[in-house]
Structures are given as structure tokens and as C-alpha cells.
Design an enzyme around this catalytic site. Sequence first.
Site, mmCIF file in Angstrom:
data_model
loop_
_atom_site.group_PDB
_atom_site.id
_atom_site.type_symbol
_atom_site.label_atom_id
_atom_site.label_comp_id
_atom_site.label_asym_id
_atom_site.label_seq_id
_atom_site.Cartn_x
_atom_site.Cartn_y
_atom_site.Cartn_z
ATOM 1 N N LYS A 190 0.887 -1.171 0.000
ATOM 2 C CA LYS A 190 0.000 0.000 0.000
ATOM 3 C C LYS A 190 0.921 1.216 0.000
ATOM 4 O O LYS A 190 0.835 2.104 0.855
ATOM 5 C CB LYS A 190 -0.932 -0.053 1.225
ATOM 6 C CG LYS A 190 -2.052 0.973 1.212
ATOM 7 C CD LYS A 190 -3.155 0.702 0.201
ATOM 8 C CE LYS A 190 -4.100 1.891 0.102
ATOM 9 N NZ LYS A 190 -5.140 1.728 -0.943
ATOM 10 N N ASP A 222 -5.603 -3.151 -2.287
ATOM 11 C CA ASP A 222 -7.028 -3.092 -2.639
ATOM 12 C C ASP A 222 -7.257 -3.663 -4.043
ATOM 13 O O ASP A 222 -8.180 -4.444 -4.274
ATOM 14 C CB ASP A 222 -7.577 -1.659 -2.506
ATOM 15 C CG ASP A 222 -6.695 -0.610 -3.160
ATOM 16 O OD1 ASP A 222 -5.553 -0.924 -3.580
ATOM 17 O OD2 ASP A 222 -7.139 0.554 -3.254
ATOM 18 N N ASP A 246 -2.779 -11.831 5.903
ATOM 19 C CA ASP A 246 -3.856 -12.455 6.679
ATOM 20 C C ASP A 246 -5.154 -12.374 5.886
ATOM 21 O O ASP A 246 -5.882 -13.357 5.729
ATOM 22 C CB ASP A 246 -3.999 -11.725 8.021
ATOM 23 C CG ASP A 246 -5.117 -12.302 8.874
ATOM 24 O OD1 ASP A 246 -5.202 -13.536 8.974
ATOM 25 O OD2 ASP A 246 -5.906 -11.517 9.434
#
Length: 362
Positions: A190, A222, A246
Site C-alpha cells: 500500500k 485493494d 492475513d
Amino acid sequence: MKIAVLPGDGIGTEIVAEAIRVLDALDLQFEMETALVGGAAYEAHGHPLPEATLKLAKESDAVLFGAVGDWKYDKLDRPLRPEQAILGLRKNLGLFANFRPAICYEQLVGASSLKPELISGLDILIIRELTGDIYFGQPRGRRTAVDGHFPGAEEAFDTMRYSRPEVERIAHVAFQAARKRSKRVTSVDKANVLETFQFWKDIVTEVGKEYPDVELDHMYVDNAAMQLVKAPKKFDVVVTGNMFGDILSDEAAMLTGSIGMLPSASLNSSNQGLYEPSHGSAPDIAGQGVANPLATILSAAMMLRFSLNQPEAADRIESAVKSVLASGLRTGDIWSEGTKRVGTREMGDAVVAAITKKTITG
Ligand code: IPM
Ligand code: MG
């Protein structure tokens, strides 16, 4: 070879029992020792990761782990919650490299919520960094929570951090894994928002120069979440941090039809490893004998391959699982019209039978 067996909570005990029966059926020489972990250990010893359990794990070549957790522990102070056991094992054993393969078995194509053509033949490998990131940030252990919550507090925070050696070593693991596959790595970050992940991206790029034969691309998390359901087969090896890993690994697991099928391996730099199903303790179905033991059985196969140097035995387990699926047996999570629904024990029996038959016929 010594295996520490830590069944844990919920369905953990049921599924680990089947994996043990499968290991026994291989007729190899293992020493196995069982210990309590998670909520079960908290009940018995007042701590989710008792000293004796940690000691056993440290002195074993591998840990076979079930699952931990139950909603009834939500009120406990965080350091005493069952999840701390798995985090403590990862940290104390230095298990920084988490392998979560997402493989779609041909017989289970129909069990996925995605269209068959999107997932048929899917074989991706998520490599999640497991001992850094926001999971192990600075405020850990300096909390002021009451019963695990923050009544009346004005703020709460967790810090995200990575060090250079931490990113370098997981990047090497990813590039080396890709060399044994289709030589492509997608690093998920990110970097557009978080400094930690700009740093991550820079270091992965740097390490990538040592692997000119491996193609590297970068993707924001994303977008990666979106691409995973849009065109999952475009991925090969995905490497990412602890938190994003995760989330994305659960998403990837579900592409294959059921998280009940997916094993995982967590390794340290000396190939000592912890092997566990990718799913959790499922307290809602615990004790009913309906959980799918295949993820744990396949985790035992990964254990044989990565930590115990028994690749043939690992192959035997994996082909036994395939033949059981081909014979039409299904636990509830992967059941579909026209297949035979079985329980945890029957599924274990079938894998054991497939292994023993193969041994006899050579
Ligand atoms: C996992 C689990 C754990 C994690 C929990 C149980 C602490 O979700 O292994 O993916 O968040 O790492
Ligand atoms: Mg998870």
C-alpha cells in the site's frame, strides 16, 4: 524426528486426530508429543502458551497445530486470549515465512462461489510475512485495556513497522519459491499511502535484481483483493506483509471452494516449521464430527516435505487425498449434489485406507 502436536481448541482436536492417524499409517519413525495450547491451555494452566508447550515446540523439528480460539474468551485481557498462543509460537520460533497455497482441486470446482472457468486449474502461493508488521508493533504489551476492551478511552493505536532484514529475507523466500514454479512474483503493498509499504516495495525491488529470471510486479492491496476474484489465475507467487497476507490468504482460500481444504506452513531460517490448516477453530461446529480434516492432513504432508525431509511420504498423502476426492466423499463444507457426505472420522478413514492400499500395491 520429533513432532510437537498441539491440537488447541474447537475443531482442532478432531482434525488433528485424523492427521495423526494418517501419519501413523505411513509407518515412519516419528516421536510425537502432545501439549495444550490456546483456550484449552488457558483453562488448564491460566495461559494460552504455557512454558512447557513453548519448550516442546522449540525442541521439536516440527509443530503440527490445529486451531485456537473461541468467542467465550473475548472478554479476556489480550495477552491471555487463545490467539496469543499462535502469535507467541510464531515469534518465539522465528517462523517468519508463511506459505499458504491456494490450489483448486478439479473435483471441487463446483464448490467455489466463482465461475468454474475462473478457478479451474488455479494454483497460487501466498507468501505472508509472519513475525513483523502491525501484528508486532511497538505498543504490544503496553496496553491499558480492561477485560480486553477500552471503556471510555479516547484513542487506541497499533504501529506498523518493518525492518530491512525482515523484508529482505521474505523477499528471498518468495523469489526462490517462484523459481520452482512459473517464475512470477507479485508483491502486494500500500505504497501509495503507507511509508512502511513504500519501504517494503523498494526493498523487494532491490532483492528482485538478484533474481533476473523471475518476473516481479507490484500491486496495491485493494487492487490485489479485486484481481483475486476477477482473474485469480493471473497470479503465481504473491508476497506480502503480515496484515495484508492475513486478509488476502483467506480470500484466496475461498476461491478454491473451501478454506477447509487449505494447509499452511510457517518456517524459520533453519526450516523448523509449524503446520496448520488455514482455517480457524470453528466453535460453531466443534464436537460434532463434521469438520473437514483435509487441510490438516495436507498440512502434515507439507510438514513431511519442508521440515522432515520425507518428500515421498508427502506425495503419498497428497495423492491419497486426491483419490478420496475422486471417489466422491465430501465433508459438509465441500459437499455438492451427487457426492457422498461424510464426517471427520470417515474422511480420515478414507485417506488412511487410500494410503495403506497404495503401500500394499507398491
Ligand atoms: C491466521 C489467523 C491468525 C492471524 C489469528 C488466529 C491470530 O487469522 O493464522 O491467519 O491473524 O494471523
Ligand atoms: Mg487469518
